[in-house]
Write a protein that holds these residues in place. Structure first.
Motif, mmCIF file in Angstrom:
data_model
loop_
_atom_site.group_PDB
_atom_site.id
_atom_site.type_symbol
_atom_site.label_atom_id
_atom_site.label_comp_id
_atom_site.label_asym_id
_atom_site.label_seq_id
_atom_site.Cartn_x
_atom_site.Cartn_y
_atom_site.Cartn_z
ATOM 1 N N ASN A 42 -5.578 8.132 2.617
ATOM 2 C CA ASN A 42 -5.259 8.699 3.931
ATOM 3 C C ASN A 42 -6.048 8.059 5.067
ATOM 4 O O ASN A 42 -5.741 8.245 6.243
ATOM 5 N N ARG A 43 -7.065 7.192 4.738
ATOM 6 C CA ARG A 43 -7.937 6.659 5.782
ATOM 7 C C ARG A 43 -7.305 5.435 6.432
ATOM 8 O O ARG A 43 -6.899 4.479 5.765
ATOM 9 N N ASP A 44 -7.203 5.501 7.775
ATOM 10 C CA ASP A 44 -6.692 4.357 8.538
ATOM 11 C C ASP A 44 -7.835 3.355 8.677
ATOM 12 O O ASP A 44 -8.848 3.652 9.341
ATOM 13 N N PRO A 45 -7.687 2.164 8.048
ATOM 14 C CA PRO A 45 -8.813 1.207 8.025
ATOM 15 C C PRO A 45 -9.221 0.692 9.399
ATOM 16 O O PRO A 45 -10.345 0.242 9.610
ATOM 17 N N GLY A 80 0.674 -0.885 -0.024
ATOM 18 C CA GLY A 80 -0.499 -0.491 0.765
ATOM 19 C C GLY A 80 -0.937 -1.597 1.707
ATOM 20 O O GLY A 80 -1.849 -1.440 2.531
ATOM 21 N N ALA A 81 -0.251 -2.768 1.625
ATOM 22 C CA ALA A 81 -0.662 -3.891 2.487
ATOM 23 C C ALA A 81 -0.286 -3.581 3.937
ATOM 24 O O ALA A 81 0.759 -2.972 4.193
ATOM 25 N N CYS A 82 -1.158 -4.051 4.878
ATOM 26 C CA CYS A 82 -0.823 -3.904 6.304
ATOM 27 C C CYS A 82 0.108 -5.060 6.665
ATOM 28 O O CYS A 82 -0.275 -6.242 6.521
ATOM 29 N N VAL A 90 -4.557 -0.739 2.246
ATOM 30 C CA VAL A 90 -5.135 0.548 1.845
ATOM 31 C C VAL A 90 -4.811 0.771 0.363
ATOM 32 O O VAL A 90 -3.780 0.283 -0.134
ATOM 33 N N PRO A 91 -5.696 1.478 -0.352
ATOM 34 C CA PRO A 91 -5.431 1.718 -1.785
ATOM 35 C C PRO A 91 -4.138 2.518 -1.991
ATOM 36 O O PRO A 91 -3.765 3.351 -1.135
ATOM 37 N N VAL A 92 -3.493 2.223 -3.101
ATOM 38 C CA VAL A 92 -2.276 2.959 -3.486
ATOM 39 C C VAL A 92 -2.602 3.776 -4.727
ATOM 40 O O VAL A 92 -3.373 3.320 -5.594
#
Lengths: 107, 808
Positions: A42-45, A80-82, A90-92
């Motif tokens: 849930n964390r926006d990098p 999860g890739a930007c 981000v982790p999946v």
């Protein structure tokens, strides 16, 4: 490696994410238009805020995506890739449907 | 390091220094002007009398340029290479540029000293003051400037007469036939036209003008007389310094704008270039750019300029391009419709020489670039075929005469620099940025140069937002899925989903979190609150017109204290509460709703607030009840979703304390009612709102604002504020006024009905959310731990209140 139930499948509105607290991790869970389930951290990098579950769900060239609500960077729900900045992702988490319930596994 | 001194600070001097600075010229530049302010836009000077302020018209002084205002240069010492000023010491120069412009010609008739002229902002102030206690006015001179002055006197409420020496008005632009049609238009507006008449005397009694006597002895009663009968170049400095001047005035210069003195240039209306004195913006700008190029060591030349003009005076379109005569001419005259078009053609009927238009200047835009070239079609087709959209322009055809931009430059901008829209062309080539008459041609050039002008919203919809609005409206579509299935592809994104959500809200006004629409909302609408950088939210209850009772103030204070929120007064005259976690929102709003508050829609692209000053209720200056109106407007338009946020304000008098002119729609009180201003904006590119209508009754004001908002909602682009929307609206303010005040498109009934629907179906979405367990259930941090707060959220204290600690 245990599966943790987080909510009823019917509780998920298509294309509107929810967030679950699983083993101290915040997991954003999404049900896409075709009914498929996805789970990301849930964390926006980019901002460090835990908000991805509240982003707009859609598609980019056919791939299911979520756009961070803060500055609209787009992430693939599958990998999860930007999709806007290659080296960021981000982790999946594995997610499944079991007897009408949504279950998530965090390593 | 060479010192450049420019004498005179009008628009031409401004273009010169602006060009020098932009090309990185290293010398020291000093501009000396006798007026109290830097250069300002003379093309739109008349707008100063209808609400545009002097600041709006004033050009920004380019960085690094020293200015000496209110300073009159009295002499040039060519040997010592310095100029002397009236009591302000000398200014040495290595290069001197004379840009002293021209002075209005005032015929030496008795009483002329009591008349006004029409050139500077001070002149207009004097005219406005004189017009206050006057009933009739006379303008001497029926040329371009004369009609502009007449329009100004008319706008100031005077019965206006025009006196013109030659047998018809605008003799330099139109011929006799055109003059007759022009005269009919102007007389129909209630102006008196006295052609073929001169001025014998200005009559006055103890300092007060009483009338104007014509050579035939007859008298026109008037209390205000304005001379705008031509200009005389101000070449007195050059004359005194022994520089050559023309027989009828004007400083003689060569093709490089140089006088006979190798270190003195002259540009603009004071210069005599190729035996001509030029009074139009286009040629003067060209001279300034040539001189700037020469000063920087270049070899540019000025070979004269095209005197074509297209303008709208007293509501009449007048245009003239190319020659004023020719071997053959084809004329179309329709006195009933008030249209006159004439083309001049070579004797072999193959080459277009020039043209005159009155009432419909369409041919100007399409045909001017063909002057001197082969006729692109039969003359009759050109005159009747409308604007001849299909004509392809030769590259060297000049499209913008003010900035000397030709079709080739525009095509290069499109081909090489990826420009896809008119604003892009304007920024890239300066075309269309002075008088704007070539903007329609810019648009056509884009279309005909094969640019796929990008109006598609995103990969999911090939339509613009306005087109999608029409599809949803006409087809009665109520969901995103239906729209994307029938008219799009894929499942949308952060661009189209909020845009469609806004359209659905504008048209159907249902709850934005109802059913599928809950998955379309943008960041803040998503939870009906403004998301902050750490994922918490701010809450803004509505405070209509900024008016609040002590009890309600206390409730806000108690809620903020009990939930530990940070409080701040907002720019929209209300109170913002920060630091609420998503699961706290319902509890906070329950207390606010119980105390009588409603959602303030600070989170929506919707109406935000209608600010107000206390107005006539309390203030000794107030002329109307501005708070009363602000509350009424905010309660009428609350919850109205729109392409972008809507801000408004009502000021109780001309002091404008509520800053109405920086708002999308702003109201300023007058003795007779309300002045309505539209399309103002603060933000990155501030814009002062334009006066749309004056002295409206409350009822007229509401009807006009209703239509303005609904027309904007229907036609604007995605996330386009009203300011940029107006600038891209073809026909601009005039067209907007025609659409919503004169119903020129016949859509006002529908616009009124749309607003009626909004007002009738409005319900507070927070109260509705509190009554709906299904929606309430989503306001949790964690679906599997509803009561648990987000552990990443932490605060520290500053100035006695909380502030976020970012957990990076």
């Amino acid at each position: 490696m245990t599966w943790t139930p987080v909510c009823a499948y019917d509780h998920l509105l298509p294309e509107r994410g929810v967030c679950a607290l699983v083993g101290g991790r915040q997991v954003a869970v999404f049900r896409t238009h075709d009914g498929t389930l996805h789970a990301l951290d849930n964390r926006d990098p980019f901002s460090g805020a835990y908000v991805l579950s509240r982003g707009i769900v859609g598609t980019r060239k056919g791939e299911p995506t979520v756009a961070s609500p803060l500055h609209k960077q787009v992430f693939s729900l599958v990998s999860g890739a930007c999709l806007d900045e290659a080296e960021v992702s981000v982790p999946v988490y594995p997610v499944r449907l079991a007897g009408g319930r949504v279950e998530v596994r965090v390593r | 390091m060479s010192r450049i001194v420019v004498v005179g600070y009008g628009p031409t001097a401004h273009r010169l220094v602006e060009t020098l600075v932009s090309t990185g010229f290293g010398g020291r530049i000093t501009v000396i002007g006798e007026e109290p302010r830097p250069a300002y836009d003379r093309v739109h000077l008349t707008s100063y009398l209808s609400g545009t302020s002097a600041e709006d018209l004033t050009y920004e002084v380019p960085s690094g340029v020293a200015t000496r205002l209110d300073t009159r240069v009295t002499g040039i010492d060519r040997a010592a290479k310095h100029v002397t000023t009236a009591g302000r010491g000398a200014e040495p120069y290595d290069v001197l540029v004379l840009a002293t412009g021209s002075a209005p010609f005032v015929p030496p008739v008795p009483g002329a000293e009591h008349a006004h002229v029409y050139r500077t902002i001070e002149d207009l102030d004097a005219i406005r003051t004189a017009a206050k206690d006057a009933a009739e006015g006379v303008v001497v001179g029926g040329g371009l400037l004369g009609l502009e002055a007449a329009d100004a006197l008319r706008a100031l409420g005077l019965k206006t007469h025009i006196v013109e020496m030659s047998p018809w008005l605008m003799p330099r632009q139109v011929d006799e036939g055109g003059g007759a049609v022009l005269r009919r238009h102007i007389e129909r507006l209630g102006l008196g036209v006295h052609a073929g008449a001169g001025v014998q005397e200005i009559l006055h009694k103890d300092g007060q003008v009483t009338g104007l006597r014509k050579p035939d002895g007859t008298v026109i009663d008037a209390q205000v007389v304005v001379f705008s009968a031509g200009i005389r170049p101000r070449d007195e400095l050059a004359r005194a310094a022994g520089l050559t001047v023309g027989p009828r005035g004007g400083i003689v210069v060569d093709y490089g704008m140089l006088t006979e003195d190798p270190s003195i240039y002259a540009v603009g209306e004071c210069a005599l270039a190729g035996g001509m004195v030029y009074g139009l913006a286009g040629p003067c700008n060209a001279m300034a750019e040539v001189a700037a190029d020469r000063i920087a060591g270049g070899s540019a030349t000025f070979e004269g300029a095209d005197l074509s003009t297209r303008l709208k005076l007293l509501g009449v379109e007048v245009a003239q391009f190319g020659a004023m005569d020719g071997a053959l001419d084809v004329t179309y005259m329709d006195p009933v419709a008030g249209v006159y078009k004439k083309l001049f053609i070579s004797d072999d009927a193959r080459t277009l020489l020039g043209g005159i238009c009155v009432g419909d200047a369409g041919p100007y835009a399409s045909l001017r670039p063909f002057v001197g070239k082969a006729l692109p079609a039969a003359p009759s087709d050109l005159l009747f075929g409308g604007a001849g959209a299909s004509l392809d322009l030769p590259d060297e055809a000049q499209v913008c005469s003010c900035n000397n931009v030709c079709a080739g430059d525009l095509r290069t901008a499109v081909a090489d620099r990826g420009v896809t829209d008119v604003p892009g062309l304007k920024a890239c080539t300066r075309a269309g940025t002075t008088c704007g008459s070539c903007v329609p041609m810019l648009k056509r050039l884009l279309e005909t140069s094969g640019v796929e002008v990008g109006t598609a919203l995103c990969e999911h919809f090939a339509y613009s937002r306005a087109e999608l609005f029409e599809i949803v409206r006409v087809r009665g579509i109520t969901t995103f899925s239906q729209l994307v299935a029938e008219h799009g592809q894929g499942r949308g994104c952060d661009v189209c989903k909020p845009a469609v959500a806004s359209i659905l809200a504008s048209l159907h006004n249902g709850h934005v979190l109802e059913g599928e629409r809950a998955a379309l909302q943008d960041t803040n609408d998503h939870f009906l609150a403004n998301m902050q950088k750490n994922g918490t939210y701010s809450v803004v209850p509505r405070i209509p017109g900024g008016e609040i009772t002590p009890d309600k103030l206390i409730v806000i204070g108690e809620v903020a204290r009990d939930f530990g929120l940070y409080t701040k007064i907002t720019g929209g005259q209300r109170i913002d509460l920060f630091g609420a976690r998503v699961e706290q929102l319902p509890d906070i709003w329950r207390r606010l709703v119980e105390a009588g508050f409603e959602s303030g829609h600070a989170y929506g692209k919707a109406l935000r607030t209608v600010k107000s000053c206390v107005g006539s209720t309390w203030c000794r200056y107030g002329v109307q009840d501005s708070v009363g109106l602000a509350v009424l407007l905010e309660l009428r338009y609350r919850g109205l979703r729109s392409p972008h946020k809507l801000k408004s304000a009502v000021s109780g008098c001309a002091r404008e304390c509520a800053e109405a002119r920086s708002k999308d729609f702003g109201v300023i009180a007058t003795e007779k009612g309300w002045n309505l201003y539209v399309c103002g904006n603060g933000g990155f590119k501030p814009r002062h709102a334009d006066l749309l209508a004056s002295d409206l009754s409350t009822e007229e004001l509401i009807r006009t604002v209703d239509r303005f908002l609904m027309f904007y909602i229907r036609t604007a682009d995605r996330l386009q504020r009203t300011s940029t929307w107006l600038e891209s609206l073809e026909g601009g303010l005039g067209h907007l006024r025609e659409v919503i005040m004169e119903d020129s498109l016949g859509i006002c009934a529908d616009l009124d009905a749309r607003m009626g629907h909004h007002v009738d179906t409005y319900a507070d979405e927070w109260a509705a959310t509190l009554d709906d367990p299904e929606k309430l259930g989503r306001f949790v941090s964690f679906v599997n731990a509803p009561g648990v707060p987000d552990p990443s959220i932490a605060f520290e204290r500053e100035r006695g209140q909380i502030k976020p600690v970012m957990s990076r």
